[in-house]
Motif scaffolding. Structure first.
Motif, PDB file in Angstrom:
ATOM      1  N   ALA A  94      90.181-101.774 -29.774  1.00 45.80           N
ATOM      2  CA  ALA A  94      88.889-101.084 -29.821  1.00 45.80           C
ATOM      3  C   ALA A  94      87.831-101.908 -30.551  1.00 45.80           C
ATOM      4  O   ALA A  94      86.641-101.842 -30.222  1.00 45.80           O
ATOM      5  CB  ALA A  94      89.051 -99.719 -30.482  1.00 45.80           C
TER       6      ALA A  94
ATOM      7  N   SER B 118      88.805 -94.748 -30.909  1.00 43.09           N
ATOM      8  CA  SER B 118      87.529 -94.845 -30.201  1.00 43.09           C
ATOM      9  C   SER B 118      86.460 -93.968 -30.858  1.00 43.09           C
ATOM     10  O   SER B 118      85.310 -94.387 -31.026  1.00 43.09           O
ATOM     11  CB  SER B 118      87.718 -94.432 -28.735  1.00 43.09           C
TER      12      SER B 118
ATOM     13  N   PHE C 129      81.827 -96.830 -26.959  1.00 42.16           N
ATOM     14  CA  PHE C 129      82.786 -95.943 -27.611  1.00 42.16           C
ATOM     15  C   PHE C 129      82.655 -94.510 -27.084  1.00 42.16           C
ATOM     16  O   PHE C 129      83.649 -93.811 -26.926  1.00 42.16           O
ATOM     17  CB  PHE C 129      82.583 -95.967 -29.130  1.00 42.16           C
TER      18      PHE C 129
END
Length: 430
Positions: free
Chosen positions: A43, A176, A280
């Motif tokens: 991420a 996330s 995101f």
């Protein structure tokens, strides 16, 4: 491996609802923490890559993705070592060991020095941390989903074991969402210089909770039963089933490619043309819907069987191979969301029942070792390399080759799924 539906049910079918809920909670919460720590790397890779590797954006991201792939190389070793440990000393002991290793790896990432501070020692420390995390998550895959499958009543195995991917996805989603929050409250400079460390340090601290939960859970009764019936010469060994392991590697190859292409490469590719917050946000919404699908698909597999879903999933990626890869040219957050969601919906036909279907391929004495080796070899060969391979092909404009790669894996997996026996409602072989 499974026995007929009329066979005596394993002792786990007699668990009270409270005991079953406690065991499921311990396995899934610990698994969510494991995957939060593991997926935080993918991420935030595009954000911290310059800090750790220096150079420019493109080369730094490639280096970060290469280390991402290196972590996968440890997964087969983790699956073999911790899987064998689980087959000898119990699923609970393996669950505890894996979460301790994951906490150590996450803490090490969080305190990794920058390239400006330590030169080449910075990527070396990051690589070591990723190797430890790879060992942990590889071992956990031979323990957590197996534990869930073994404690589940046979007629509800699909539903109960689907919670493995619910917790796995929750870990991805938490990473996330935290990235979304950090990108909203921190400037881009703050996030790139020190803010990216926060999730790794939080993950290491939260793993202590996972350690407590897993150390207090009751051992799988099916494992206890198998051990009590084991003769001295019956030493669990994956070497007795090499053909089965190879078959499972083939069946899981498509899932490894698809999952990491969708959840790792697409967001990291999009972050170069979109704001981190919008990337995101799109990823989080897609993962949230994917998470909600898992119990429904697991429940459906208990009604219509595993094979129809697995075959449909293979056919779906055979059709979507090229459109999915074309999605690497992300132009908006909306496009990223829909490309990710479409891929994840198709992937649900595999993910929701992967824990059950993999457990059904091996007997109890070698189940953790067999699943740990097969799944993690597949992840290392196909999953860990997929983001890096697609990044290289995208730079040269040859992404059509990757589409063919996805479609070939879909054919291989689909053919193998056609040949496995249906295991819906049948007791696991002890």
């Amino acid at each position: 491996m499974v026995t007929s539906a009329s066979s005596t049910l394993p002792a786990t079918s007699g668990l009270s609802r409270k005991a079953l809920a406690r065991a499921v909670g311990a396995a899934t919460i610990g698994n969510a923490l494991e995957w939060f720590d593991w997926s935080t790397y993918s991420a935030f890779a595009a954000i911290f890559s310059l800090q750790i590797f220096g150079g420019h954006g493109g080369s730094a991201l490639l280096s970060a993705l290469a280390v991402f792939g290196v972590g996968f190389l440890m997964r087969p070793l983790g699956g073999a070592l911790i899987g064998a440990f689980a087959d000898r000393h119990g699923r609970r002991s393996a669950l505890v060991l894996s979460v301790v290793l994951m906490a150590a790896g996450s803490l090490l990432v969080g305190i990794t020095p920058t390239f400006a501070q330590a030169g080449m020692w910075a990527p070396a420390v990051l690589t070591l941390a990723r190797l430890i995390q790879g060992l942990s998550v590889g071992g956990d895959y031979g323990a957590s989903p197996i534990f869930l499958s073994e404690i589940a009543p046979p007629r509800h195995r699909g539903l109960v074991s689907s919670l493995h991917y619910v917790s796995l996805t929750f870990g991805l989603l938490a990473a996330s969402l935290l990235g979304w929050i950090l990108s909203a409250v921190l400037t881009r400079h703050e996030l790139a210089t020190w803010g990216w460390r926060i999730p790794f340090l939080l993950g290491a601290a939260a793993a202590l909770w996972g350690l407590y939960l897993r150390s207090s859970v009751q051992e799988s009764a099916l494992f206890v039963q198998a051990r009590s019936q084991e003769r001295p010469k019956d030493v669990p060994s994956a070497r007795r089933t090499p053909a089965l392991i190879l078959r499972v590697i083939g069946m899981t190859s498509l899932g490894s490619i698809a999952f990491w292409t969708i959840t790792s490469y697409l967001p990291n590719s999009a972050v170069h043309v979109l704001s981190a917050g919008s990337v995101f946000a799109a990823s989080s919404w897609a993962l949230l819907i994917f998470l909600a699908l898992q119990p429904a698909v697991g429940w459906l597999s208990d009604r219509i069987g595993r094979k129809p879903l697995l075959i449909s999933y293979s056919a779906g990626f055979l059709i979507l191979g090229y459109p999915l890869v074309a999605g690497v040219r992300i132009g908006s957050a909306g496009t990223l969301f829909w490309v990710m969601l479409l891929g994840l919906i198709v992937f649900s036909g595999y993910s929701a029942i992967s824990a059950a279907f993999l457990a059904e391929q091996f007997p109890t004495k070698t189940r953790s070792t067999g699943v740990g080796i097969a799944h993690n070899v597949s992840s290392a060969l196909f999953g860990g390399t997929a983001p890096y391979l697609l990044a290289k092909l995208d730079q040269s404009g040859d992404t059509a080759w990757f589409a063919g790669y996805v479609m070939a894996a879909a054919v291989v997996s689909g053919v193998l799924f056609l040949r496995i026996p249906e295991a819906r409602g049948k007791a696991l072989d002890s």
